[in-house]
Design an enzyme around this catalytic site. Structure first.
Site, mmCIF file in Angstrom:
data_model
loop_
_atom_site.group_PDB
_atom_site.id
_atom_site.type_symbol
_atom_site.label_atom_id
_atom_site.label_comp_id
_atom_site.label_asym_id
_atom_site.label_seq_id
_atom_site.Cartn_x
_atom_site.Cartn_y
_atom_site.Cartn_z
ATOM 1 N N GLU A 29 35.199 17.999 -65.072
ATOM 2 C CA GLU A 29 34.857 16.994 -64.055
ATOM 3 C C GLU A 29 34.060 17.633 -62.908
ATOM 4 O OE1 GLU A 29 39.021 15.928 -63.231
ATOM 5 O OE2 GLU A 29 38.819 16.833 -61.245
ATOM 6 N N ARG A 75 45.658 17.494 -65.887
ATOM 7 C CA ARG A 75 44.364 18.169 -65.889
ATOM 8 C C ARG A 75 43.594 17.727 -67.127
ATOM 9 N NH1 ARG A 75 44.704 18.836 -61.239
ATOM 10 N NH2 ARG A 75 44.673 20.760 -60.039
ATOM 11 N N HIS A 80 39.868 11.369 -60.106
ATOM 12 C CA HIS A 80 40.842 12.361 -59.630
ATOM 13 C C HIS A 80 41.441 11.965 -58.264
ATOM 14 C CE1 HIS A 80 41.988 16.879 -60.079
ATOM 15 N NE2 HIS A 80 42.946 16.214 -59.456
HETATM 16 C C1 DGY Z 1 46.441 19.021 -57.315
HETATM 17 O O1 DGY Z 1 47.075 19.129 -56.272
HETATM 18 O O2 DGY Z 1 46.590 19.775 -58.266
HETATM 19 C C2 DGY Z 1 45.422 17.928 -57.386
HETATM 20 O O3 DGY Z 1 45.101 17.615 -58.691
HETATM 21 C C3 DGY Z 1 44.182 18.349 -56.633
HETATM 22 O O4 DGY Z 1 43.875 19.635 -57.009
#
Ligand code: DGY
Length: 323
Positions: free
Chosen positions: A271, A242, A289
């Protein structure tokens, strides 16, 4: 029998949406636009289940409702730090996530980004594409060897372990691990990994550091200026966890002044906005992402949400209940 009313906050893979429509009184987000706080608050009064994703920032304000109809937030994704846990708890909501089914694909992407930054893949691609390549030479776009180096992994859950497997068995890397709780010796042994006591102990010994811990307040700026300084001057930092785990201002400084070798980021604090100082750094690979972005993983995540919903509405404890 009346079907539970379910709100899906973004477009999902077609096969999963079809199944949702068959099983539930489901409302889809045809335009695929993120919901506002007001939309979300409204949804809590009108749906039995709401199925959010990482793009739904569920802050305390969203939960300011006295008598929600919603009983379950079945999150599409493994990370759920976008859901304000105390508020969800206070309203008595059940929250589920989708572990396991995206671990391999996320680790594949982390390994890909590690290789890309170490071997200067972006520079090479750009040079060929822009027709600036003038031929082979011994000093051309020289990168850093990956095989046999030491990889530090912060957060040794499912994705961290998949990353270690790829790095150790595929690239002969030594694996050092930091994890909040002790990891069972047999789990460490699978990748010949060593667990160290603190992040500060881990960083100075690694050529590469890959983040696989949860986000949220507890890990906000876990990687800060002090810790970036503990990294070797030619080490690389990879983040597929994250954005908030890294102090991006401090990272931009470290990259700019080359106190570390480079970084690869798949996730960003706030983001899809990206810190403009990061955009100026050349020794940085960035992705929008994409950790779990494979057809297989994205379908499996959707079907895992359906499993959790069936558990919940059939009166069983949902298999992936996190709150
Ligand atoms: C997750 O599964 O946490 C991915 O980053 C998408 O949210």
């Amino acid at each position: 029998m009346i079907k539970p009313r379910v709100l899906v906050t973004r477009r999902w893979p077609e096969a999963v949406e079809a199944q949702l429509m068959a099983q539930y009184d489901a409302v889809l987000n045809e335009k695929d636009r993120p919901l506002s706080e007001a939309d979300f608050r409204d949804a809590l009064g009108r749906f039995d289940a709401v199925l959010p994703t990482v793009t739904d920032k569920l802050s305390p304000a969203v939960f300011e409702t006295k008598s929600p109809r919603t009983k379950i937030l079945a999150n599409y994704g493994v990370g759920y730090s976008h859901i304000h846990e105390p508020s969800a708890k206070q309203l008595g909501l059940t929250v589920t996530n989708t572990p396991d089914v995206l671990s391999e694909c996320t680790a594949d992407l982390a390994m890909m980004m590690l290789l890309m930054v170490a071997r200067r893949a972006i520079d090479g691609d750009r040079e060929v594409r822009e027709q600036h390549w003038d031929g082979w030479r011994p000093t051309h776009l020289v990168g850093t060897k990956v095989s046999g180096k030491t990889l530090g992994i912060i957060g040794y859950g499912r994705i961290g372990q998949e990353m270690a497997k790829r790095a150790h068995h595929g690239f002969g890397m030594d694996i050092a691990v930091y994890n909040r709780s002790p990891i069972a010796p047999e789990v460490l042994a699978q990748n010949n990994a060593t667990q160290v006591a603190t992040v500060d102990d881990l960083l100075p010994r690694c050529d590469f550091v890959s983040l696989h811990c949860p986000g949220g307040a507890a890990n906000r700026h876990l990687i800060n200026a002090h810790r970036l300084n503990l990294m070797k001057p030619d080490a690389f930092l990879i983040n597929t966890a994250r954005g908030e785990v890294i102090d991006e201002q401090a990272l931009a400084q470290a990259l700019w002044f080359e106190t570390i070798g480079g970084a690869a980021l798949d996730v960003f604090d706030g983001e899809p906005r990206v810190n403009p100082d990061l955009l100026k750094c050349s020794n940085l690979v960035m992705m929008p992402h994409l950790g779990s972005a494979t057809r297989e993983a994205r379908e499996a995540m959707g079907f895992r949400v359906l499993d959790n919903l069936s558990d919940f509405f059939d009166g069983r404890p949902p298999r992936d209940q996190v709150i």
